[in-house]
Design a protein around this motif. Structure first.
Motif, short mmCIF file in Angstrom:
data_model
loop_
_atom_site.label_atom_id
_atom_site.label_comp_id
_atom_site.label_asym_id
_atom_site.label_seq_id
_atom_site.Cartn_x
_atom_site.Cartn_y
_atom_site.Cartn_z
N LEU A 24 -6.28 5.18 5.31
CA LEU A 24 -5.71 5.15 6.65
C LEU A 24 -4.71 4.04 6.85
O LEU A 24 -4.70 3.01 6.32
N LYS A 25 -3.69 4.37 7.65
CA LYS A 25 -3.00 3.46 8.58
C LYS A 25 -3.66 1.96 8.90
O LYS A 25 -4.63 2.39 9.93
N ASN A 26 -3.11 0.88 8.79
CA ASN A 26 -3.82 -0.44 9.18
C ASN A 26 -2.58 -1.37 9.52
O ASN A 26 -2.42 -1.71 8.23
N VAL A 27 -2.26 -1.75 10.64
CA VAL A 27 -1.24 -2.52 10.69
C VAL A 27 -1.80 -4.01 10.36
O VAL A 27 -1.08 -4.81 10.42
N SER A 28 -3.02 -4.22 10.61
CA SER A 28 -3.46 -5.57 10.50
C SER A 28 -3.82 -5.98 8.89
O SER A 28 -4.03 -7.15 8.55
N ALA A 29 -3.71 -4.78 8.07
CA ALA A 29 -4.08 -5.06 6.80
C ALA A 29 -2.76 -5.57 6.16
O ALA A 29 -1.76 -5.36 6.50
N SER A 30 -3.02 -6.33 5.15
CA SER A 30 -1.90 -6.88 4.19
C SER A 30 -0.98 -5.78 3.41
O SER A 30 -1.93 -4.96 2.84
N VAL A 31 -0.05 -5.80 3.22
CA VAL A 31 0.70 -4.75 2.58
C VAL A 31 1.02 -5.03 1.08
O VAL A 31 0.76 -6.64 0.92
N GLY A 32 1.33 -4.54 0.24
CA GLY A 32 1.41 -4.82 -1.27
C GLY A 32 0.67 -4.00 -2.09
O GLY A 32 0.20 -2.93 -1.70
N GLU A 33 0.32 -4.67 -3.19
CA GLU A 33 -0.17 -3.75 -4.25
C GLU A 33 -1.82 -3.88 -3.91
O GLU A 33 -2.27 -4.67 -3.76
N LYS A 34 -2.60 -2.53 -3.94
CA LYS A 34 -4.10 -2.50 -3.90
C LYS A 34 -4.64 -1.70 -4.94
O LYS A 34 -4.11 -0.69 -5.45
N THR A 35 -5.88 -2.30 -5.44
CA THR A 35 -6.45 -1.54 -6.57
C THR A 35 -7.69 -0.86 -6.17
O THR A 35 -8.40 -1.76 -5.30
N PHE A 36 -7.85 0.35 -6.32
CA PHE A 36 -8.94 0.97 -5.82
C PHE A 36 -9.86 1.23 -7.05
O PHE A 36 -9.53 1.86 -8.04
#
Length: 332
Positions: free
Chosen positions: A243-255
């Motif tokens: 989901l969209k989250n303007v407070s989260a850091s952007v970039g690579e995310k590993t799930f």
């Protein structure tokens, strides 16, 4: 030869001789009486003078003995008074021994004790000497008095130093209490600030935590189509939307995903990731580029080599040290 004149003279001398014979001691008594009285007077005078001198000498001797006895008695009383004064000083010194423990300056403490103990030993030595001396002299008593005066002055200095140090210690204790109170206030403020920061940090973490929606598990056949019979499945597809989250850091995310079978066995075991201070094995993973908006994600797992059975399968999704999704899917 006519002897008549001779006889007449003889006749004339006869009465004189008779008179002398009748009172032969008269001339001796008058002369002797004078000398006897003179001698007696001299003896009386001499004896009187001797008695007077003897009485005067005895009186002087008695007066000297009385004076000496008086002086010795006065010296003895003065020595006894000094003894009482010395014992009183010692008691006062002992009373301040407990306060001495409050002195933190060891060098000052030792200097005070050394001076006082030295003077006290000198006083005790003089007292022993006076006890062993029969006739006490004013000079010895004066020396003892001087030493006790020195002891008194040292005790006064000792007390003044203790009082001064106690006042300093009291001031330091008050200052320390004030500083302690200020520190407690600062600690309370720091704790309050730390708690607020922790709360803010948690809020920020929660705010920056990614959330997923629509988490599901789908069995696929060898053509990549949905397989209704899980026993025939060749792959598992795990689908979710970040989901969209303007407070989260952007970039690579590993799930990371974990798929657990109905018998509680973990499928895969491709490796481990860090979670809550530990190392946790996972089934499969995928890295995406997150820009802050909604992102659909699908992670595949090849299950052709696993023996599968129908039942409840559990799927978990992890990223950034959080578990961001969990669901249970019943497969036939």
């Amino acid at each position: 030869m006519d002897n008549t004149p001779y006889r007449r003279e003889a006749a004339d001398e006869t009465p004189k001789m008779q008179q002398q014979q009748e009172n032969p001691k008269q001339p001796f008594t008058q002369t002797s009486l004078f000398w006897v009285l003179t001698g007696v007077a001299i003896v009386v005078v001499v004896v009187g003078l001797w008695l007077l001198l003897k009485t005067s000498a005895d009186s002087r001797r008695q007066a000297e003995e009385a004076l000496k006895a008086k002086e010795e008695a006065e010296l003895a009383l003065e020595q006894q008074a000094l003894q009482f004064e010395y014992e009183s000083l010692n008691r006062e010194f002992d009373e301040f021994e407990s306060q001495r423990m409050q002195i933190t300056n060891d060098s000052l403490k030792l200097a005070l004790e050394e001076k006082y103990n030295t003077a006290r030993m000198e006083v005790e030595r003089l007292q022993r000497e006076l006890k062993d001396t029969k006739n006490k002299s004013a000079a010895e008593i004066a020396k003892l008095k001087s030493e006790i005066d020195t002891l008194r002055a040292l005790l006064k200095h000792y007390v003044e130093e203790i009082d001064r140090l106690n006042k300093e210690n009291q001031a330091l204790r008050e200052e320390n209490a004030q500083i302690k109170d200020q520190n407690q206030q600062l600690q309370s403020q720091v704790s309050s600030t730390a708690e607020r920061n922790r709360q803010l940090s948690q809020d920020m973490e929660r705010a920056s935590k990614l959330n997923v929606n629509g988490l599901g598990l789908q069995p696929l056949n060898k053509k990549g189509k949905t397989e209704k019979n899980v026993k025939k499945a060749k792959q598992f597809a795990v689908n979710f939307t970040v989901l969209k989250n303007v407070s989260a850091s952007v970039g690579e995310k590993t799930f990371y995903i974990r798929i657990t079978t109905p018998s509680a066995d973990l499928l895969g075991g491709s490796g481990n990731f860090s979670f809550e201070g530990g190392s946790v094995p996972y089934t499969a993973k995928r890295t995406i580029e997150y820009g802050g908006d909604d992102v659909p994600v699908t992670i595949y797992y090849d299950c052709a080599n696993n023996t599968l059975s129908g039942g409840a399968y559990t799927v978990e999704v992890f990223t950034d040290g959080y578990r961001v999704g969990k669901t249970t899917v019943n497969l036939k």
